[in-house]
Design a protein around this motif. Structure first.
Motif, short mmCIF file in Angstrom:
data_model
loop_
_atom_site.label_atom_id
_atom_site.label_comp_id
_atom_site.label_asym_id
_atom_site.label_seq_id
_atom_site.Cartn_x
_atom_site.Cartn_y
_atom_site.Cartn_z
N HIS A 129 2.32 8.75 9.08
CA HIS A 129 2.22 9.55 7.86
C HIS A 129 3.57 9.68 7.12
CE1 HIS A 129 -1.77 10.40 9.22
NE2 HIS A 129 -1.34 11.05 10.27
N ASN A 130 4.28 8.57 7.06
CA ASN A 130 5.50 8.48 6.25
C ASN A 130 5.28 7.46 5.15
OD1 ASN A 130 8.27 9.03 8.62
ND2 ASN A 130 6.85 10.44 7.67
N VAL A 131 6.25 7.33 4.27
CA VAL A 131 6.16 6.40 3.15
C VAL A 131 6.50 4.99 3.61
CG1 VAL A 131 7.16 5.80 0.91
CG2 VAL A 131 6.73 8.20 1.48
N PRO A 132 5.69 3.98 3.27
CA PRO A 132 6.01 2.60 3.63
C PRO A 132 7.36 2.17 3.04
CG PRO A 132 3.75 2.77 2.87
CD PRO A 132 4.40 4.08 2.56
N SER A 133 8.02 1.23 3.71
CA SER A 133 9.38 0.88 3.30
C SER A 133 9.54 -0.53 2.76
CB SER A 133 10.33 1.08 4.49
OG SER A 133 9.78 0.57 5.69
N THR A 134 8.43 -1.17 2.36
CA THR A 134 8.53 -2.43 1.62
C THR A 134 7.70 -2.31 0.35
OG1 THR A 134 6.60 -3.55 2.59
CG2 THR A 134 8.71 -3.73 3.79
N LEU A 135 8.08 -3.07 -0.64
CA LEU A 135 7.36 -3.02 -1.91
C LEU A 135 5.92 -3.50 -1.74
CD1 LEU A 135 10.21 -4.40 -4.21
CD2 LEU A 135 9.30 -2.06 -4.19
N PRO A 140 -3.71 -2.51 -0.17
CA PRO A 140 -5.01 -1.82 -0.20
C PRO A 140 -5.38 -1.24 1.17
CG PRO A 140 -5.31 -4.19 -0.20
CD PRO A 140 -3.84 -3.96 -0.38
N LYS A 141 -4.65 -1.61 2.21
CA LYS A 141 -4.92 -1.11 3.56
C LYS A 141 -4.26 0.25 3.81
CE LYS A 141 -5.32 -5.76 5.55
NZ LYS A 141 -4.78 -6.69 6.58
N LEU A 142 -3.45 0.69 2.87
CA LEU A 142 -2.78 1.97 3.02
C LEU A 142 -3.80 3.10 2.87
CD1 LEU A 142 0.20 2.65 3.50
CD2 LEU A 142 0.46 2.95 1.03
N LYS A 143 -3.77 4.05 3.81
CA LYS A 143 -4.72 5.16 3.80
C LYS A 143 -3.96 6.46 3.53
CE LYS A 143 -7.37 2.81 7.41
NZ LYS A 143 -7.78 2.87 8.84
N TYR A 144 -4.41 7.22 2.53
CA TYR A 144 -3.68 8.46 2.22
C TYR A 144 -4.51 9.37 1.33
CZ TYR A 144 -2.66 5.59 -1.91
OH TYR A 144 -2.77 4.77 -3.01
N ASP A 145 -4.18 10.64 1.37
CA ASP A 145 -4.72 11.63 0.44
C ASP A 145 -4.28 11.21 -0.96
OD1 ASP A 145 -4.37 14.11 -1.29
OD2 ASP A 145 -5.33 15.02 0.46
N PRO A 146 -5.15 11.29 -1.98
CA PRO A 146 -4.75 10.87 -3.33
C PRO A 146 -3.45 11.51 -3.81
CG PRO A 146 -7.10 11.30 -3.25
CD PRO A 146 -6.54 11.73 -1.92
N ARG A 147 -3.16 12.73 -3.36
CA ARG A 147 -1.93 13.39 -3.78
C ARG A 147 -0.69 12.73 -3.19
NH1 ARG A 147 -4.47 19.20 -2.31
NH2 ARG A 147 -5.29 17.84 -0.69
N PHE A 148 -0.88 12.02 -2.08
CA PHE A 148 0.24 11.37 -1.41
C PHE A 148 0.81 10.24 -2.27
CE2 PHE A 148 2.24 8.65 1.83
CZ PHE A 148 2.92 9.59 2.59
N LYS A 149 0.00 9.74 -3.21
CA LYS A 149 0.46 8.63 -4.06
C LYS A 149 1.70 9.01 -4.86
CE LYS A 149 -1.16 5.02 -7.19
NZ LYS A 149 0.04 5.03 -8.06
N THR A 150 1.87 10.30 -5.14
CA THR A 150 3.07 10.75 -5.84
C THR A 150 4.31 10.27 -5.12
OG1 THR A 150 2.02 12.72 -6.76
CG2 THR A 150 4.41 12.78 -6.53
N PHE A 151 4.31 10.34 -3.79
CA PHE A 151 5.48 9.95 -3.01
C PHE A 151 5.63 8.44 -2.93
CE2 PHE A 151 4.16 14.15 -1.47
CZ PHE A 151 5.31 14.85 -1.78
N LEU A 152 4.51 7.73 -2.94
CA LEU A 152 4.59 6.28 -2.99
C LEU A 152 5.22 5.82 -4.30
CD1 LEU A 152 1.03 5.35 -1.61
CD2 LEU A 152 3.16 5.67 -0.34
N ASP A 153 4.84 6.48 -5.38
CA ASP A 153 5.40 6.14 -6.69
C ASP A 153 6.88 6.49 -6.77
OD1 ASP A 153 2.91 5.27 -7.47
OD2 ASP A 153 2.38 7.12 -8.52
N ILE A 154 7.27 7.62 -6.19
CA ILE A 154 8.68 8.01 -6.19
C ILE A 154 9.49 6.98 -5.40
CG2 ILE A 154 10.34 9.72 -5.31
CD1 ILE A 154 8.21 11.87 -5.93
#
Length: 443
Positions: free
Chosen positions: A361-367, A373-387
């Motif tokens: 449950h951390n942010v992936p570290s490659t672009l 599409p295999k990444l699983k997360y709460d929709p709100r978690f996308k904020t951190f992926l975008d950051i």
């Protein structure tokens, strides 16, 4: 990275004694092992919670399945102190591969020669770190051209907000600029007696994750000039950051009142965290807070957004502070090629990175993993992926004495917000001189 260690990493940078007498650079014998032959390597990491060690073991198991000739002895719950002692002594039981939560210590790891420069390995493998990792993660894993570490998942900081409280206060959405943030923090603050029924935001540097480094990321400062000298007194971003934070402290009741209220609130890592309970309406925090708030049974609708930026940097809204776990290969290792196979798999194989991110449950570290599409997360978690993917996101640069300069800046922050230090200009100049002195003594 586990939350408790994440919080203490800042303090560790001031006290951890990293290698100063280690091997200097990659040993010729260490890089001559045949990674295609049967071998066993040691991997030391800092994760300790059962769910986390289970995730690490699963990651290693997938590696061993892909590389049946390489066996990995995994040792968990290893602090930087323990790692450094082992790196200094070497031997069959010492780590070949390590991971650390303390990105602030990259400068020490690289300058001391404790970990090998990975640039030759990346070049031989035909992997370009600049196009593999997000810009900020790519930057914080190297020092003075030496890439002695590589990102292994990351952390991104943003703004959590109580959507229910926002609706009651008539605020349509999260603030994007500092002036909007300031206005909302005051509007969301409900006094009660000599304290608060609800505080819009806890701005104190002693608060939960409201450190100088996390704040200042939104102001895009340059910590050091081209000569390696502290830029604290010269870059206006620092004065602006200190000024706006102090103004918010004063407007929300003053340092003493805020500190009294803070002392009465719940622990940062427990279910009674004041954001979970609704006692604080907005919270600067990392991606892990969402799961913790949900587990705590927060009785309001939780919103997640990037942290606001200064008004004159409005186009940069969406950025944030980035840090994370790092991995490296011990200079004392006699099996560096086999060790590289593990490091390469854990940090550059898209499915491996995605699987580990899903489990930990951390942010992936490659672009590539950030877009998988295999990444699983709460929709709100996308904020951190975008950051994490945002090229404007920043981190704190590596230094030869680790994060000591950040501890020094934070200490000045305590003095300034409390009123002990009244002259900002003089204080910044004095703090910069101290930083320069400390770095010079570390060389």
């Amino acid at each position: 990275m586990p939350e408790v260690i994440r919080k203490t990493a800042f303090a560790l940078t001031a006290s951890v004694a990293l290698l100063t007498t280690a091997c200097t650079g990659q040993s010729s014998s260490g890089a001559n092992d045949d990674a295609s032959k049967e071998t066993t390597i040691n991997f030391w990491h800092a994760w300790s919670a059962p769910s986390e060690t289970k995730a690490v073991n699963a990651l290693v198991a997938r590696f061993e399945k892909a590389h049946p000739n390489i066996h990995v002895n995994v040792v968990a719950n290893m602090t930087d102190d323990k790692i450094n002692q082992a790196l200094r002594s070497g031997g069959d039981k010492a780590p070949d591969v390590i991971s650390s939560f303390t990105t602030n210590n990259v400068g020490k790891f690289c300058s001391s020669g404790a970990l090998v420069d990975l640039n030759p390995f990346f070049k031989k493998a035909g992997i370009d770190p600049a196009t593999t990792f997000p810009k900020t993660m790519n930057e914080y894993t190297q020092f003075d051209g030496n890439r002695c570490t590589v990102p292994l998942l990351g952390d991104a900081y943003g703004l959590y907000y109580n959507k229910t409280a926002f609706k009651k206060a008539g605020i349509p959405g999260p603030p994007k600029t500092w002036s909007e943030f300031e206005t909302d923090a005051k509007k969301l603050t409900i006094p009660e007696g000599d304290g608060y029924k609800q505080l819009g935001f806890m701005p104190d540097y002693h608060g939960w994750e409201t450190t100088t480094e996390h704040y200042f990321a939104q102001f895009s400062p340059t910590y050091f000039d081209t000569q390696g000298k502290s830029n604290l007194a010269k870059d206006p971003a620092f004065a602006k950051g200190f000024t706006l934070q102090k103004k918010l402290v004063d407007e929300l009741g003053g340092f003493q009142k805020l500190e009294k209220y803070r002392s009465e609130l719940g622990d940062e890592w427990g279910p009674k965290h004041p954001f979970h309970t609704g006692q604080v309406a907005m919270q600067l925090d990392g991606e892990w807070r969402l799961g913790m708030a949900l587990d705590a049974g927060a009785k309001f609708d939780i919103g997640v957004a990037p942290l606001p930026v200064p008004d004159d940097q409005a186009p940069r809204y969406g950025k944030g502070y980035i840090t994370g776990t790092i991995a490296g290969i011990a200079a004392t290792s006699k099996k560096q090629n086999a060790a590289w196979e593990l490091v390469k798999y854990m940090t550059t194989d898209t499915d491996a990175v995605v699987g580990f991110a899903n489990d930990i449950h951390n942010v992936p570290s490659t672009l590539a993993a950030l877009k998988s599409p295999k990444l699983k997360y709460d929709p709100r978690f996308k904020t951190f992926l975008d950051i994490a993917a945002n090229p404007d996101s920043t981190t704190t640069p590596a230094s030869i004495n680790g994060g000591q300069y950040l501890v020094t800046i934070q200490q000045f922050g305590y003095d300034y917000e409390s009123g002990k230090a009244k002259d900002l200009t003089a204080g910044l100049a004095s703090t910069a001189r101290q930083i320069d002195t400390d770095i010079a003594q570390a060389k």
